[in-house]
Design a protein around this motif. Sequence first.
Motif, short mmCIF file in Angstrom:
data_model
loop_
_atom_site.label_atom_id
_atom_site.label_comp_id
_atom_site.label_asym_id
_atom_site.label_seq_id
_atom_site.Cartn_x
_atom_site.Cartn_y
_atom_site.Cartn_z
N SER A 118 0.81 -1.21 0.00
CA SER A 118 0.00 0.00 0.00
C SER A 118 0.84 1.27 0.00
O SER A 118 0.31 2.35 -0.26
CB SER A 118 -0.92 0.02 1.21
N GLY A 119 2.12 1.16 0.30
CA GLY A 119 2.97 2.32 0.44
C GLY A 119 2.89 3.00 1.79
O GLY A 119 3.52 4.03 2.00
N GLY A 120 2.12 2.41 2.71
CA GLY A 120 1.91 3.02 4.00
C GLY A 120 2.96 2.71 5.04
O GLY A 120 3.00 3.37 6.08
N ARG A 121 3.77 1.70 4.81
CA ARG A 121 4.81 1.30 5.75
C ARG A 121 6.13 1.16 5.02
O ARG A 121 6.18 0.66 3.90
CB ARG A 121 4.45 -0.03 6.41
N THR A 122 7.19 1.57 5.68
CA THR A 122 8.54 1.37 5.17
C THR A 122 9.44 0.87 6.28
O THR A 122 9.17 1.09 7.47
CB THR A 122 9.14 2.66 4.60
#
Length: 125
Positions: A54-58
């Motif tokens: 989702s691109g919400g966590r790195t």
Amino acid sequence: QVQLVESGGGLVQAGDSLRLSCAVSGRTVSNFAMGWFRQTPGKEREFVAGIDWSGGRTSYGDSVKGRFTISRDNAKNTVYVQMNGLKPEDTAVYYCGGSFSRVGVMVSKTAYAYWGQGTQVTVSS
């Protein structure tokens, strides 16, 4: 057929910056958790940075925290890693990987189903 192609590597001096790109074809980037790994001859492939589907966590390897930033542009089907404050010990071949996981960032290389051919980053001092 899924293909990942890295670009943006090169020869730089310590303290310089590079931005690596990973272009994905065959599937959309949004289908994957994505990661950057690096490897030098005779060593294990090392986790550098990862981003969930989702691109919400790195997540980042300890050696690059505060210096590298991973991001994704799903519209361009591309994943990036911005590398600032490069050090000679960052010298390696950098690989982009794609994982089917949709539960979070994947930090183990065994979780990745697809890999690019790599792009060389060399940092001189």
